[in-house]
Motif scaffolding. Structure first.
Motif, PDB file in Angstrom:
ATOM      1  N   ILE A  54      45.372 -57.134 -13.789  1.00 24.15           N
ATOM      2  CA  ILE A  54      44.659 -57.167 -15.084  1.00 24.15           C
ATOM      3  C   ILE A  54      43.718 -58.370 -15.182  1.00 24.15           C
ATOM      4  O   ILE A  54      43.088 -58.566 -16.209  1.00 24.15           O
ATOM      5  CB  ILE A  54      45.628 -57.152 -16.280  1.00 24.15           C
ATOM      6  CG1 ILE A  54      46.424 -58.464 -16.376  1.00 24.15           C
ATOM      7  CG2 ILE A  54      46.527 -55.930 -16.252  1.00 24.15           C
ATOM      8  CD1 ILE A  54      47.108 -58.692 -17.692  1.00 24.15           C
ATOM      9  N   GLN A  55      43.649 -59.176 -14.106  1.00 21.50           N
ATOM     10  CA  GLN A  55      42.840 -60.403 -14.109  1.00 21.50           C
ATOM     11  C   GLN A  55      43.201 -61.266 -15.324  1.00 21.50           C
ATOM     12  O   GLN A  55      42.358 -61.586 -16.160  1.00 21.50           O
ATOM     13  CB  GLN A  55      41.348 -60.078 -14.097  1.00 21.50           C
ATOM     14  CG  GLN A  55      40.882 -59.332 -12.863  1.00 21.50           C
ATOM     15  CD  GLN A  55      40.985 -60.194 -11.616  1.00 21.50           C
ATOM     16  OE1 GLN A  55      40.328 -61.208 -11.502  1.00 21.50           O
ATOM     17  NE2 GLN A  55      41.831 -59.794 -10.682  1.00 21.50           N
ATOM     18  N   SER A  57      44.350 -64.236 -17.971  1.00 15.32           N
ATOM     19  CA  SER A  57      44.009 -65.610 -18.307  1.00 15.32           C
ATOM     20  C   SER A  57      45.001 -66.059 -19.365  1.00 15.32           C
ATOM     21  O   SER A  57      45.385 -65.285 -20.242  1.00 15.32           O
ATOM     22  CB  SER A  57      42.576 -65.680 -18.845  1.00 15.32           C
ATOM     23  OG  SER A  57      42.248 -67.002 -19.189  1.00 15.32           O
ATOM     24  N   THR A  81      45.564 -62.935 -21.895  1.00 13.48           N
ATOM     25  CA  THR A  81      44.595 -61.858 -22.089  1.00 13.48           C
ATOM     26  C   THR A  81      44.190 -61.319 -20.729  1.00 13.48           C
ATOM     27  O   THR A  81      44.304 -62.004 -19.714  1.00 13.48           O
ATOM     28  CB  THR A  81      43.350 -62.353 -22.854  1.00 13.48           C
ATOM     29  OG1 THR A  81      42.777 -63.447 -22.141  1.00 13.48           O
ATOM     30  CG2 THR A  81      43.704 -62.781 -24.267  1.00 13.48           C
ATOM     31  N   GLY A  82      43.719 -60.106 -20.730  1.00 13.76           N
ATOM     32  CA  GLY A  82      43.273 -59.466 -19.502  1.00 13.76           C
ATOM     33  C   GLY A  82      42.679 -58.118 -19.834  1.00 13.76           C
ATOM     34  O   GLY A  82      42.475 -57.778 -21.005  1.00 13.76           O
ATOM     35  N   THR A  83      42.409 -57.348 -18.792  1.00 16.11           N
ATOM     36  CA  THR A  83      41.820 -56.019 -18.962  1.00 16.11           C
ATOM     37  C   THR A  83      42.582 -55.017 -18.110  1.00 16.11           C
ATOM     38  O   THR A  83      42.770 -55.235 -16.909  1.00 16.11           O
ATOM     39  CB  THR A  83      40.336 -56.020 -18.544  1.00 16.11           C
ATOM     40  OG1 THR A  83      39.650 -57.017 -19.304  1.00 16.11           O
ATOM     41  CG2 THR A  83      39.698 -54.664 -18.792  1.00 16.11           C
ATOM     42  N   ASN A  84      43.002 -53.933 -18.727  1.00 20.68           N
ATOM     43  CA  ASN A  84      43.670 -52.869 -17.997  1.00 20.68           C
ATOM     44  C   ASN A  84      42.631 -52.203 -17.095  1.00 20.68           C
ATOM     45  O   ASN A  84      41.660 -51.636 -17.582  1.00 20.68           O
ATOM     46  CB  ASN A  84      44.260 -51.848 -18.969  1.00 20.68           C
ATOM     47  CG  ASN A  84      45.064 -50.790 -18.273  1.00 20.68           C
ATOM     48  OD1 ASN A  84      44.790 -50.409 -17.135  1.00 20.68           O
ATOM     49  ND2 ASN A  84      46.084 -50.305 -18.958  1.00 20.68           N
ATOM     50  N   GLY A  88      40.153 -49.894 -19.021  1.00 18.83           N
ATOM     51  CA  GLY A  88      39.249 -50.908 -19.540  1.00 18.83           C
ATOM     52  C   GLY A  88      39.683 -51.520 -20.862  1.00 18.83           C
ATOM     53  O   GLY A  88      38.968 -52.341 -21.438  1.00 18.83           O
ATOM     54  N   GLU A  89      40.872 -51.158 -21.349  1.00 18.32           N
ATOM     55  CA  GLU A  89      41.374 -51.680 -22.623  1.00 18.32           C
ATOM     56  C   GLU A  89      41.756 -53.152 -22.480  1.00 18.32           C
ATOM     57  O   GLU A  89      42.299 -53.572 -21.458  1.00 18.32           O
ATOM     58  CB  GLU A  89      42.594 -50.884 -23.085  1.00 18.32           C
ATOM     59  CG  GLU A  89      42.266 -49.487 -23.544  1.00 18.32           C
ATOM     60  CD  GLU A  89      41.506 -49.462 -24.856  1.00 18.32           C
ATOM     61  OE1 GLU A  89      41.844 -50.238 -25.776  1.00 18.32           O
ATOM     62  OE2 GLU A  89      40.548 -48.675 -24.952  1.00 18.32           O
ATOM     63  N   ALA A  90      41.485 -53.910 -23.539  1.00 21.64           N
ATOM     64  CA  ALA A  90      41.855 -55.322 -23.573  1.00 21.64           C
ATOM     65  C   ALA A  90      43.371 -55.463 -23.705  1.00 21.64           C
ATOM     66  O   ALA A  90      44.016 -54.686 -24.412  1.00 21.64           O
ATOM     67  CB  ALA A  90      41.160 -56.015 -24.728  1.00 21.64           C
ATOM     68  N   ILE A  91      43.910 -56.447 -23.021  1.00 23.51           N
ATOM     69  CA  ILE A  91      45.327 -56.790 -23.110  1.00 23.51           C
ATOM     70  C   ILE A  91      45.412 -58.160 -23.756  1.00 23.51           C
ATOM     71  O   ILE A  91      44.689 -59.085 -23.378  1.00 23.51           O
ATOM     72  CB  ILE A  91      45.982 -56.793 -21.722  1.00 23.51           C
ATOM     73  CG1 ILE A  91      45.969 -55.377 -21.152  1.00 23.51           C
ATOM     74  CG2 ILE A  91      47.391 -57.365 -21.782  1.00 23.51           C
ATOM     75  CD1 ILE A  91      46.367 -55.294 -19.705  1.00 23.51           C
ATOM     76  N   ASP A  92      46.281 -58.285 -24.744  1.00 16.25           N
ATOM     77  CA  ASP A  92      46.436 -59.536 -25.477  1.00 16.25           C
ATOM     78  C   ASP A  92      47.897 -59.669 -25.871  1.00 16.25           C
ATOM     79  O   ASP A  92      48.375 -58.920 -26.718  1.00 16.25           O
ATOM     80  CB  ASP A  92      45.532 -59.533 -26.719  1.00 16.25           C
ATOM     81  CG  ASP A  92      45.543 -60.854 -27.460  1.00 16.25           C
ATOM     82  OD1 ASP A  92      46.246 -61.794 -27.042  1.00 16.25           O
ATOM     83  OD2 ASP A  92      44.843 -60.940 -28.483  1.00 16.25           O
TER      84      ASP A  92
END
Length: 124
Positions: A54-55, A57, A81-84, A88-92
């Motif tokens: 998810i890259q 941070s 935080t990251g991105t699925n 492409g959904e934000a992860i928080d």
């Protein structure tokens, strides 16, 4: 210990798996929310390798530090935080973490216990 935590934050934010693993004690007990306990560097490494897709941070806010006689801990709040990559959904995600460090025979602080949870009172 704070220096090791700062190195951990940098390695995690750089998604640098090898640098991250250098900070753990061989007997690490890693307890992430909603995941069974992971014991030992090879198992913990496998978990982080999977999560780096998810890259991620992370930011950290220290709440407490205690150190004495080669053993200590740092507790605080975190937000990852990251991105699925699949949609492409934000992860928080936010939570609280306790990291226990101990000095090894060489005098280096290493993470020996790392546990987080996700309580509702996080404000980071």
């Amino acid at each position: 210990m704070r220096n090791v935590l700062n190195q951990w934050l940098k390695a995690f934010n750089d998604n640098d798996l090898e640098a991250l693993m250098q900070l753990y004690d061989p007997e690490i007990n890693y307890m992430n929310s909603n995941v069974p306990i992971q014991v030992g560097i090879p198992v913990v490494k496998e978990g982080f390798a999977a999560s780096f897709h998810i890259q991620p941070s992370v930011v950290f806010k220290e709440e407490q530090v205690i150190a004495q006689d080669g053993l200590g801990y740092i507790a605080g709040q975190f937000r990852v935080t990251g991105t699925n990559p699949e949609d492409g959904e934000a992860i928080d995600e936010a939570g609280r973490v306790v990291c226990i460090f101990r000095k090894n025979i060489e005098g280096d602080w290493k993470l020996v216990f790392d546990m987080d949870n996700r309580p509702p009172d996080i404000n980071l």
